[in-house]
Enzyme design. Structure first.
Site, PDB file in Angstrom:
ATOM      1  N   ASP A 238      -5.965   2.215  -3.669  1.00  0.00           N
ATOM      2  CA  ASP A 238      -7.303   1.987  -3.100  1.00  0.00           C
ATOM      3  C   ASP A 238      -7.841   3.269  -2.477  1.00  0.00           C
ATOM      4  O   ASP A 238      -8.998   3.351  -2.106  1.00  0.00           O
ATOM      5  CB  ASP A 238      -7.313   0.825  -2.088  1.00  0.00           C
ATOM      6  CG  ASP A 238      -6.351   1.036  -0.938  1.00  0.00           C
ATOM      7  OD1 ASP A 238      -5.468   1.921  -1.025  1.00  0.00           O
ATOM      8  OD2 ASP A 238      -6.462   0.296   0.061  1.00  0.00           O
TER       9      ASP A 238
ATOM     10  N   SER B  52       0.808  -1.224   0.000  1.00  0.00           N
ATOM     11  CA  SER B  52       0.000   0.000   0.000  1.00  0.00           C
ATOM     12  C   SER B  52       0.840   1.272   0.000  1.00  0.00           C
ATOM     13  O   SER B  52       1.548   1.541  -0.958  1.00  0.00           O
ATOM     14  CB  SER B  52      -0.958  -0.047   1.190  1.00  0.00           C
ATOM     15  OG  SER B  52      -1.817   1.060   1.171  1.00  0.00           O
TER      16      SER B  52
HETATM   17 MG    MG Z   1      -3.619   1.509   0.026  1.00  0.00          MG
END
Ligand code: MG
Length: 463
Positions: A248, A101
């Site tokens: 995301d 991430s």
């Molecule tokens: Mg992320």
């Protein structure tokens, strides 16, 4: 950073330093565990973010999965929500995302996806972990070993799904100008195409994949967003958009070059998404989210359900409560009509549509959302004392004059007039995190200090 606390899986799957804790050997073993947890002949889809170590870990993980007779489908570099959508829509038995991430480039990780596209539950992770620890893998006979296929069209599938959710004609007609900065992360694969296909004029920053994040760190914090903020002003753009490493999340800069905090984005999402649904529809967010989220839900006539902190938990609560929207205060928005997970591409398409349909500048839309001051502090608490102390804190807080309500679903949250204080044990450090929110900083600070002193006294009294 360790791989979770005393266990393989942390709050974001398995994560660690490449060739330190995150090695090809561990990826291979995890692949065997995941494959053994699935049934022979089933299919697993997987993709990665842009990190340098992506192919090394993917190859090792896939070899492990295939050794158990499970087939692997490689989606290449793709935002995490694109992988999650693919798993759900194409009816895979499971998915895997090789990503760390927003962490620095020397980290990587592996996250598992359930058939419905949400991240796997702690119970499912415990089952995989038990297999990993026992090494009791179900290895396939030579003629039943899993195969590997590649799907180059997964990004197209994801883009189409997001385009389907917005009024493309309205966005095209608005002739918007955007500064886009995916930071060299997985967002580069889809975000520039989304802009082009929606007729948005784009000023591109870091739109080339870069596994070392040379232009800026992958966390879109205010400090890491300076270049984008300047570019918005210099180019007289309507909006700036940044993404984290696995895309995301999306973070927004208004037309004046101001950074818009994730809680405000979440509240903006609540206010406008709820308008599309019947009155009284449900929204879910974690107890740590700002009161501005509650205000926005109230303004739109919706119902807010607070949850335990963590995006997979928010997602599962949304499914359970049939919520129409949810998310976290870090810019992770979940639109149930699209898919129940954080989706940066969907978030940016939504905001573009909002600009186009209201005709208002982004700063004006943001001005509808009340602002609160948040103060964060911490207190050293030995791990062994955490649980007992937390129970004592809950008892004590409910007796404090001025406390209207105490919520003990994740830590202890005391609601005060015009604000709250939340005390939560850290999952990774021997500390309690204490945060307080109020209309102004002085009050928030005073509240945090007052409640911290109470926790401190209780700690001194505990044996
Ligand atoms: Mg992320």
């Amino acid at each position: 950073m360790a791989c979770g606390v005393g266990s393989l899986f942390g709050t974001n799957g398995v994560r660690g330093l490449v060739n330190d804790t995150m090695t090809p050997e561990m990826a291979l073993r995890l692949g065997k565990a995941v494959g053994s947890w699935l049934k022979a002949g089933e299919r697993l889809a997987l993709g990665t973010d842009a990190r340098q170590s992506r192919d090394m870990l993917k190859a090792a993980f896939c070899a492990g999965v295939q050794s158990t007779g499970v087939h692997t489908f490689d989606l290449g570099i793709l935002p995490s929500p694109g992988i999650q959508l693919y798993v759900r829509d194409r009816k895979f038995a499971a998915g895997a995302i090789i990503t760390a991430s927003h962490n620095p480039p020397e980290y990587n990780g592996i996250k598992l996806v359930a058939p419905d596209g949400t991240e796997t539950s702690p119970d499912e992770e415990a089952a995989v972990e038990a297999l990993y620890d026992s090494k009791k893998f179900r290895l396939a006979k030579w003629d039943a070993v899993g195969t590997h296929a590649i799907d180059h069209a997964a990004a197209r599938h994801y883009l189409d799904a997001v385009l389907h959710q917005v009024d493309g004609a309205a966005i095209r007609k608005a002739h918007l100008k955007v500064v886009l900065d995916p930071g060299g992360g997985a967002g580069c694969v889809t975000a520039p195409d989304l802009m082009d296909e929606l007729g948005v004029q784009v000023v591109r920053l870091s739109c080339e994949l870069d596994g070392a994040f040379r232009d800026r760190p992958s966390e879109p914090s205010p400090a890491n967003s300076k270049r984008c903020m300047e570019a918005v002003k210099a180019n007289k753009a309507d909006l700036g958009i940044l993404q984290d490493g696995d895309a995301d999340r999306a973070v927004f800069i208004d037309e004046k070059g101001n950074y818009v905090w994730g809680d405000t984005t979440l509240a903006l999402g609540c206010l406008h998404e709820l308008k599309r649904h019947p009155k009284g529809s449900t929204v879910c967010t974690a107890v740590s989210s700002s009161s501005c989220v509650a205000d926005a839900v109230r303004m739109a006539g919706g119902k807010l359900e607070w949850t335990v902190v963590g995006s997979p938990i928010v997602a599962r609560e949304m499914l359970k409560r049939k919520a129409v929207f949810g998310g976290e205060d870090n810019g992770g928005l979940m639109f149930a009509r699209h898919q129940v997970c954080r989706d940066g591409l969907m978030a940016m398409a939504f905001m573009l549509e909002l600009l186009a349909k209201t005709g208002k500048p982004f700063s004006k839309l943001v001005a509808d959302i009340p602002r609160y001051a948040l103060v964060k502090d911490k207190l050293a608490v030995p791990d062994a004392k955490k649980q007992k102390l937390l129970a004592a804190v809950q008892k004590e807080f409910s007796k404090v004059p001025g406390v209207k309500e105490v919520d003990g679903r994740d830590g202890v949250k005391a609601y005060l007039d015009g604000g709250w204080v939340l005390v939560r044990p850290s999952g990774t450090e021997p500390i309690f995190r204490i945060q307080g929110e109020a209309k102004d900083e002085v009050t928030a600070k005073a509240n945090v200090e007052r409640f911290k002193a109470m926790v401190s006294t209780l700690l001194a009294k505990s044996k």
